[in-house]
Design a protein around this motif. Structure first.
Motif, PDB file in Angstrom:
ATOM      1  N   GLU A 150     -91.749 -34.594  42.863  1.00 10.79           N
ATOM      2  CA  GLU A 150     -92.607 -34.922  44.001  1.00 10.79           C
ATOM      3  C   GLU A 150     -91.776 -35.447  45.175  1.00 10.79           C
ATOM      4  OE1 GLU A 150     -96.381 -37.886  45.051  1.00 10.79           O
ATOM      5  OE2 GLU A 150     -95.821 -37.483  42.968  1.00 10.79           O
ATOM      6  N   ALA A 151     -90.809 -36.286  44.866  1.00 11.67           N
ATOM      7  CA  ALA A 151     -89.967 -36.851  45.926  1.00 11.67           C
ATOM      8  C   ALA A 151     -89.130 -35.763  46.591  1.00 11.67           C
ATOM      9  CB  ALA A 151     -89.058 -37.936  45.352  1.00 11.67           C
ATOM     10  N   GLN A 152     -88.579 -34.860  45.807  1.00 15.00           N
ATOM     11  CA  GLN A 152     -87.771 -33.778  46.360  1.00 15.00           C
ATOM     12  C   GLN A 152     -88.606 -32.848  47.236  1.00 15.00           C
ATOM     13  OE1 GLN A 152     -86.290 -32.299  42.639  1.00 15.00           O
ATOM     14  NE2 GLN A 152     -84.311 -33.371  42.839  1.00 15.00           N
ATOM     15  N   MET A 153     -89.835 -32.576  46.790  1.00 15.70           N
ATOM     16  CA  MET A 153     -90.711 -31.738  47.590  1.00 15.70           C
ATOM     17  C   MET A 153     -91.055 -32.425  48.904  1.00 15.70           C
ATOM     18  SD  MET A 153     -91.976 -28.723  47.523  1.00 15.70           S
ATOM     19  CE  MET A 153     -92.022 -28.349  49.275  1.00 15.70           C
ATOM     20  N   GLY A 154     -91.240 -33.731  48.828  1.00 15.25           N
ATOM     21  CA  GLY A 154     -91.525 -34.480  50.048  1.00 15.25           C
ATOM     22  C   GLY A 154     -90.396 -34.364  51.057  1.00 15.25           C
ATOM     23  N   GLU A 155     -89.173 -34.379  50.570  1.00 12.04           N
ATOM     24  CA  GLU A 155     -88.011 -34.249  51.459  1.00 12.04           C
ATOM     25  C   GLU A 155     -87.972 -32.865  52.105  1.00 12.04           C
ATOM     26  OE1 GLU A 155     -83.153 -35.008  51.297  1.00 12.04           O
ATOM     27  OE2 GLU A 155     -84.321 -34.839  49.436  1.00 12.04           O
ATOM     28  N   ILE A 156     -88.256 -31.832  51.325  1.00 12.59           N
ATOM     29  CA  ILE A 156     -88.286 -30.471  51.868  1.00 12.59           C
ATOM     30  C   ILE A 156     -89.387 -30.350  52.927  1.00 12.59           C
ATOM     31  CG2 ILE A 156     -88.741 -28.046  51.315  1.00 12.59           C
ATOM     32  CD1 ILE A 156     -87.566 -28.617  48.508  1.00 12.59           C
ATOM     33  N   SER A 157     -90.565 -30.854  52.617  1.00 16.36           N
ATOM     34  CA  SER A 157     -91.692 -30.737  53.539  1.00 16.36           C
ATOM     35  C   SER A 157     -91.466 -31.527  54.825  1.00 16.36           C
ATOM     36  CB  SER A 157     -92.985 -31.216  52.849  1.00 16.36           C
ATOM     37  OG  SER A 157     -93.278 -30.425  51.712  1.00 16.36           O
ATOM     38  N   ARG A 158     -90.914 -32.725  54.698  1.00 15.13           N
ATOM     39  CA  ARG A 158     -90.646 -33.528  55.891  1.00 15.13           C
ATOM     40  C   ARG A 158     -89.636 -32.846  56.807  1.00 15.13           C
ATOM     41  NH1 ARG A 158     -90.894 -37.703  52.224  1.00 15.13           N
ATOM     42  NH2 ARG A 158     -88.622 -37.708  51.956  1.00 15.13           N
ATOM     43  N   SER A 159     -88.593 -32.272  56.203  1.00 15.75           N
ATOM     44  CA  SER A 159     -87.577 -31.594  57.003  1.00 15.75           C
ATOM     45  C   SER A 159     -88.173 -30.396  57.732  1.00 15.75           C
ATOM     46  CB  SER A 159     -86.413 -31.142  56.111  1.00 15.75           C
ATOM     47  OG  SER A 159     -85.799 -32.240  55.486  1.00 15.75           O
ATOM     48  N   CYS A 160     -89.030 -29.664  57.044  1.00 17.13           N
ATOM     49  CA  CYS A 160     -89.681 -28.514  57.648  1.00 17.13           C
ATOM     50  C   CYS A 160     -90.583 -28.961  58.801  1.00 17.13           C
ATOM     51  CB  CYS A 160     -90.480 -27.758  56.598  1.00 17.13           C
ATOM     52  SG  CYS A 160     -91.136 -26.172  57.164  1.00 17.13           S
ATOM     53  N   ARG A 161     -91.327 -30.031  58.577  1.00 19.20           N
ATOM     54  CA  ARG A 161     -92.205 -30.552  59.632  1.00 19.20           C
ATOM     55  C   ARG A 161     -91.396 -31.069  60.821  1.00 19.20           C
ATOM     56  NH1 ARG A 161     -94.663 -33.691  56.612  1.00 19.20           N
ATOM     57  NH2 ARG A 161     -93.559 -35.641  57.065  1.00 19.20           N
ATOM     58  N   ASP A 162     -90.281 -31.722  60.525  1.00 18.85           N
ATOM     59  CA  ASP A 162     -89.416 -32.233  61.597  1.00 18.85           C
ATOM     60  C   ASP A 162     -88.854 -31.102  62.447  1.00 18.85           C
ATOM     61  OD1 ASP A 162     -89.887 -34.802  60.726  1.00 18.85           O
ATOM     62  OD2 ASP A 162     -87.954 -35.025  59.702  1.00 18.85           O
TER      63      ASP A 162
END
Length: 255
Positions: free
Chosen positions: A147-159
């Protein structure tokens, strides 16, 4: 290599025009001076000022050219030898090693390589590496991410989508791809990704300048979606589409 079977260096550059001095180099701390000097010499080697086999100027010449101490020169040469750009032999001096011996996964060497005149070759080299690594890494990430790793991927994409400058976007783009490598669950991919971080950043800066942000963003969002929904095959295919798009950008630029 500096053993008895190595090909002896052939050329000399003692009479080349001296490089530009840096007046404040002598006022740096000792470690800063030799690191800066290693960077100056390393960049000249990688961009072709000193071709493989070339015997470099001696300590005295470097010291005079850059207005630094001989001890700083010695330390700089040691750094470049550790990166396999140089070899040395008593009574011969230091010479440039063949390119296939250079440690191109070294952060500094990659940075110098990216700044060399043959930029297209550099971009294609990075792209080939990505074709080998990233599609399968994304497929693994779709299967294994936490879950944490997915959050990092999603945040980077959103950024990436919310970035207001080229620098912000390329930084987010680099974080996105490194996060996928981390989420792949393969311990060897993580340090490998960190090592090529500088190369990726140079590539993404170039590509972002050449293509429309909207298309690039949609391609990245497709990767993020398929990883999040745990669709390995679709994630792999999404990466292939992104890489093909980047290949086209580089090909158009090289014409």
């Amino acid at each position: 290599m500096a053993d008895g079977t190595s090909k002896r260096p052939h050329d000399t550059v003692a009479d080349r025009p001296p490089a530009m001095r840096r007046p404040n180099a002598a006022r740096m701390s000792g470690s800063s001076v030799h690191a800066w000097l290693a960077s100056e010499i390393g960049l000249r080697i990688v961009r072709g000022d000193y071709p493989p086999g070339t015997i470099l100027p001696n300590e005295a010449k470097w010291s005079e050219t850059f207005d630094v101490s001989r001890s700083a020169v010695r330390e700089a040469i040691k750094m470049l030898m550790a990166k396999s750009l140089l070899a040395s032999r008593p009574k011969v001096g230091s010479w440039v090693e063949p390119k296939d011996r250079w440690n191109l996964l070294d952060r500094d060497v990659l940075s110098w390589y990216a700044a060399s005149p043959d930029r297209e070759a550099f971009l294609r080299t990075v792209q080939e590496f990505r074709h080998i690594i990233e599609p399968e890494a994304a497929a693994f990430a779709a299967e294994r991410h936490s879950e944490a790793q997915m959050g990092e991927i999603s945040r980077s994409c959103r950024d990436m989508g919310q970035a207001t400058s080229l620098q912000e976007r390329t930084q987010a783009d680099t974080r996105f791809h490194l996060a996928i490598l981390r989420a792949s669950g393969n311990d060897l991919l993580v340090p490998l990704g960190v090592l090529i971080e500088s190369a990726l950043h140079h590539l993404f800066t170039f590509v972002t300048q050449e293509i429309q942000d909207e298309r690039a963003q949609s391609l990245h969002e497709a990767i993020e979606t398929n990883i999040r929904l745990r669709r390995p095959r679709a994630a792999r295919n999404a990466v292939h589409r992104l890489l093909a798009d980047t290949d086209d950008v580089i090909a158009r630029w090289g014409r």
